[in-house]
Design a protein around this motif. Structure first.
Motif, short mmCIF file in Angstrom:
data_model
loop_
_atom_site.label_atom_id
_atom_site.label_comp_id
_atom_site.label_asym_id
_atom_site.label_seq_id
_atom_site.Cartn_x
_atom_site.Cartn_y
_atom_site.Cartn_z
N MET A 29 51.74 3.83 -24.71
CA MET A 29 52.71 2.75 -24.50
C MET A 29 54.08 3.32 -24.15
SD MET A 29 51.69 -0.23 -24.41
CE MET A 29 53.39 -0.73 -24.29
N CYS A 30 54.47 4.38 -24.86
CA CYS A 30 55.76 5.02 -24.59
C CYS A 30 55.80 5.53 -23.15
CB CYS A 30 55.98 6.15 -25.58
SG CYS A 30 57.54 7.04 -25.34
N LEU A 31 54.71 6.12 -22.70
CA LEU A 31 54.65 6.62 -21.33
C LEU A 31 54.77 5.49 -20.32
CD1 LEU A 31 54.15 8.91 -19.29
CD2 LEU A 31 51.71 8.50 -19.55
N LEU A 32 54.04 4.41 -20.56
CA LEU A 32 54.09 3.27 -19.63
C LEU A 32 55.51 2.70 -19.53
CD1 LEU A 32 52.68 1.13 -17.85
CD2 LEU A 32 52.30 -0.20 -19.93
N LEU A 33 56.16 2.46 -20.68
CA LEU A 33 57.50 1.88 -20.65
C LEU A 33 58.52 2.86 -20.08
CD1 LEU A 33 57.56 -0.01 -24.07
CD2 LEU A 33 57.16 -0.95 -21.79
N LEU A 352 54.63 -0.90 -31.69
CA LEU A 352 55.91 -0.72 -32.39
C LEU A 352 56.30 0.76 -32.42
CD1 LEU A 352 55.46 -3.23 -35.36
CD2 LEU A 352 56.82 -3.53 -33.28
N LEU A 353 55.33 1.62 -32.71
CA LEU A 353 55.62 3.06 -32.73
C LEU A 353 55.97 3.55 -31.32
CD1 LEU A 353 55.81 5.71 -34.26
CD2 LEU A 353 53.34 6.01 -33.93
N GLY A 354 55.30 3.00 -30.31
CA GLY A 354 55.60 3.37 -28.92
C GLY A 354 57.02 3.00 -28.55
N LEU A 355 57.49 1.80 -28.97
CA LEU A 355 58.87 1.39 -28.71
C LEU A 355 59.85 2.33 -29.41
CD1 LEU A 355 58.68 -2.51 -28.94
CD2 LEU A 355 59.26 -1.15 -26.92
N LEU A 356 59.52 2.69 -30.66
CA LEU A 356 60.39 3.60 -31.41
C LEU A 356 60.49 4.95 -30.70
CD1 LEU A 356 62.05 4.28 -33.93
CD2 LEU A 356 59.92 4.92 -35.07
N LEU A 357 59.35 5.48 -30.26
CA LEU A 357 59.36 6.76 -29.54
C LEU A 357 60.15 6.65 -28.24
CD1 LEU A 357 55.65 7.93 -29.99
CD2 LEU A 357 57.67 8.83 -31.14
N LEU A 358 60.01 5.50 -27.55
CA LEU A 358 60.74 5.31 -26.29
C LEU A 358 62.25 5.37 -26.52
CD1 LEU A 358 60.77 4.41 -23.26
CD2 LEU A 358 60.93 2.06 -24.12
N TYR A 359 62.74 4.64 -27.53
CA TYR A 359 64.17 4.61 -27.77
C TYR A 359 64.70 5.94 -28.29
CZ TYR A 359 64.16 -0.37 -26.86
OH TYR A 359 64.05 -1.60 -26.25
N LEU A 360 63.90 6.64 -29.08
CA LEU A 360 64.30 7.97 -29.52
C LEU A 360 64.39 8.92 -28.32
CD1 LEU A 360 62.24 8.50 -32.82
CD2 LEU A 360 64.72 8.25 -32.60
N GLY A 361 63.39 8.83 -27.43
CA GLY A 361 63.41 9.68 -26.24
C GLY A 361 64.60 9.38 -25.35
N ILE A 362 64.92 8.08 -25.16
CA ILE A 362 66.06 7.71 -24.32
C ILE A 362 67.36 8.21 -24.94
CG2 ILE A 362 67.43 5.77 -23.48
CD1 ILE A 362 64.86 4.24 -23.03
N PRO A 378 69.25 2.83 -19.89
CA PRO A 378 69.97 2.06 -20.91
C PRO A 378 69.16 1.91 -22.20
CG PRO A 378 69.03 0.59 -19.26
CD PRO A 378 68.75 1.99 -18.79
N LEU A 379 69.88 1.87 -23.31
CA LEU A 379 69.24 1.63 -24.62
C LEU A 379 69.31 0.14 -24.93
CD1 LEU A 379 70.41 4.56 -26.94
CD2 LEU A 379 68.07 3.77 -26.65
N ASN A 380 68.68 -0.65 -24.08
CA ASN A 380 68.72 -2.09 -24.30
C ASN A 380 67.34 -2.60 -24.73
OD1 ASN A 380 67.30 -1.85 -21.94
ND2 ASN A 380 68.90 -2.70 -20.65
N ALA A 381 67.30 -3.86 -25.12
CA ALA A 381 66.03 -4.47 -25.54
C ALA A 381 65.07 -4.54 -24.36
CB ALA A 381 66.30 -5.87 -26.09
N PRO A 382 63.76 -4.62 -24.65
CA PRO A 382 62.80 -4.75 -23.56
C PRO A 382 63.11 -5.94 -22.66
CG PRO A 382 61.66 -4.28 -25.61
CD PRO A 382 63.08 -4.54 -25.97
N THR A 383 62.95 -5.74 -21.38
CA THR A 383 63.16 -6.82 -20.41
C THR A 383 62.01 -7.82 -20.49
OG1 THR A 383 61.99 -5.63 -18.67
CG2 THR A 383 64.36 -5.20 -18.89
N PRO A 384 62.16 -9.01 -19.91
CA PRO A 384 61.02 -9.96 -19.89
C PRO A 384 59.77 -9.36 -19.27
CG PRO A 384 63.05 -11.09 -19.28
CD PRO A 384 63.39 -9.64 -19.40
#
Length: 421
Positions: A29-33, A352-362, A378-384
């Motif tokens: 999931m982190c890779l996809l996002l 949820l863990l994928g989102l956490l990893l994404l934001y940590l990576g960013i 950007p460190l913003n919330a997921p887009t629609p």
């Protein structure tokens, strides 16, 4: 609620396998996002390589070719523009500013751009950001001064005051060098993440001085050579340039000025809108962009298949557990629902863990990625759109959870308490 507690307790009992499954889903999931954000920002950065310029003018050719050599320093112009043609349109009543560009030389594989001080004043990139000098100053009255892009200075280890020799042509290795007219580094631009970083900037007078004693692509010999000292005393107004960037007084006048340039009788010229040409160029690269997205989707699918495999593998080992639940009054649909809840819990934890990893990576990579590649993540919330991807993947996990649920439902009807271990 009872089923949910039982599902969570069952996963806790198989915590090692469950954690590995969650981690696999999280990574995919982190890779996809991450791919989606990089794709989006790369497109935005690509579109903002040049900003605030209303028209790019060059010799008549194709719009993509003109964009490539004038903005991205790729390829060569089919012809030059006469200096009087440049002055004609620079003095047009609807033109606010004009930046002349002259290409043709290089230095150790990096392109040399001859231009005027208007380049540092009016050139914009990345949503109307102006060029900034990290060190030094722009070139001035001396024709043999050069301002380096950030990547050139870093890669070749140049500092202010360093002397360098330019080469004729754009080959990585050139045997024809302007070694009798060295240039002095007077400025180094701040990093932009655009082709500006890979460019050496000199004045139009400097570009003209280099070629005063050149004929048919070859330097003059003996007494016909013109020294740097003598070149400084001569008229260094160029006879021709490669392209022009125009800024207009009003956006409304864009198409009328473009038509006037394209119909100019003095010489065959082409004026293009940068945004339109950028979209045309980006469409040529759309296949690679879509391929990257498809690859990341397959990575997510692999993670979900790993979850399905883990649940199916444990199913035979849990047949007595299912039989005991049946003996305590659980119905077959309870057993199926238990497996669906387990798959949902694994997928949701992975998301949820994928989102956490994404934001940590960013957070970690944001500054270096922006500095070296010009991409702002950007460190913003997921887009629609990203929420829709997450929802689709969660739905896919529920569907996959239906496979072991159906098998458990069928087995629980047949097994009862008579299972043989």
């Amino acid at each position: 609620m009872h089923l949910l507690r039982i599902a969570l307790a069952s996963l806790a009992n198989r915590r090692f396998t469950a954690l590995l499954t969650v981690f696999a889903i999280a990574l995919s999931m982190c890779l996809l996002l991450a791919v989606e954000r990089v794709r989006h920002e790369a497109r935005a950065s690509f579109a903002s390589t040049i900003s605030g310029t209303d028209l790019i003018v060059g010799a008549r050719s194709g719009s993509v070719n003109l964009l490539l050599y004038s903005v991205f320093r790729i390829g060569n112009a089919t012809n030059n523009i006469r200096w009087d043609s440049f002055r004609h349109f620079a003095e047009h009543p609807q033109v606010k500013w004009a930046i002349p560009l002259s290409l043709g030389d290089s230095h150790r594989g990096y392109r040399v751009l001859g231009t005027s001080t208007a380049y540092f004043e009016h050139y914009r990139f990345a949503r109307d950001r102006q060029l900034q000098l990290a060190e030094g100053r722009p070139f001035d009255s001396d024709p043999f001064e050069v301002v380096l892009g950030a990547e050139v200075a870093e890669a070749l280890h140049y500092r202010l005051g360093a002397e360098l020799v330019l080469a004729h042509g754009v080959a990585d290795i050139s045997l024809l060098k302007h070694d009798d007219k060295p240039f002095t580094v007077v400025g180094i631009l701040a990093r932009t993440g655009t082709p500006v970083d890979r460019t050496l900037h000199i004045s139009l007078g400097g570009m003209q001085a280099l070629h005063l004693d050149w004929q048919s692509g070859m330097p003059a010999r003996g007494s016909a050579r013109i020294s740097a000292e003598r070149a400084r005393t001569l008229d260094l107004q160029p006879e021709a340039i490669t392209a022009v960037l125009l800024g207009l007084n009003s956006k409304i006048a864009t198409f009328s000025v473009q038509r006037a340039i394209n119909e100019f009788r003095g010489e065959p010229l082409l004026a293009i809108l940068p945004g339109v040409a950028l979209q045309e160029l980006w469409s040529l690269m759309g296949t690679a962009e879509r391929a990257l997205f498809v690859v990341s989707l397959f990575v997510v699918l692999t993670g979900l298949i790993g979850m399905l495999t883990a649940i199916l593998t444990s199913l035979n080992e849990r047949r007595r557990e299912m039989a005991i639940l049946r003996s305590l009054g659980a119905r077959p649909w309870h057993i199926g629902g238990l497996l669906v809840l387990e798959a949902s819990a694994l997928a949701l934890a992975g998301l949820l863990l994928g989102l956490l990893l994404l934001y940590l990576g960013i957070a970690v990579a944001q500054a270096p990625v922006q500095a070296y590649y010009g991409l702002y993540l950007p460190l913003n919330a997921p887009t629609p759109y990203e929420w829709s991807l997450l929802g689709a993947i969660l739905a896919a996990a529920l569907l996959m959870g239906g496979v072991p649920a159906w098998r458990a439902y069928r087995q629980s009807l047949a097994d009862g308490l008579s299972i043989r271990l």
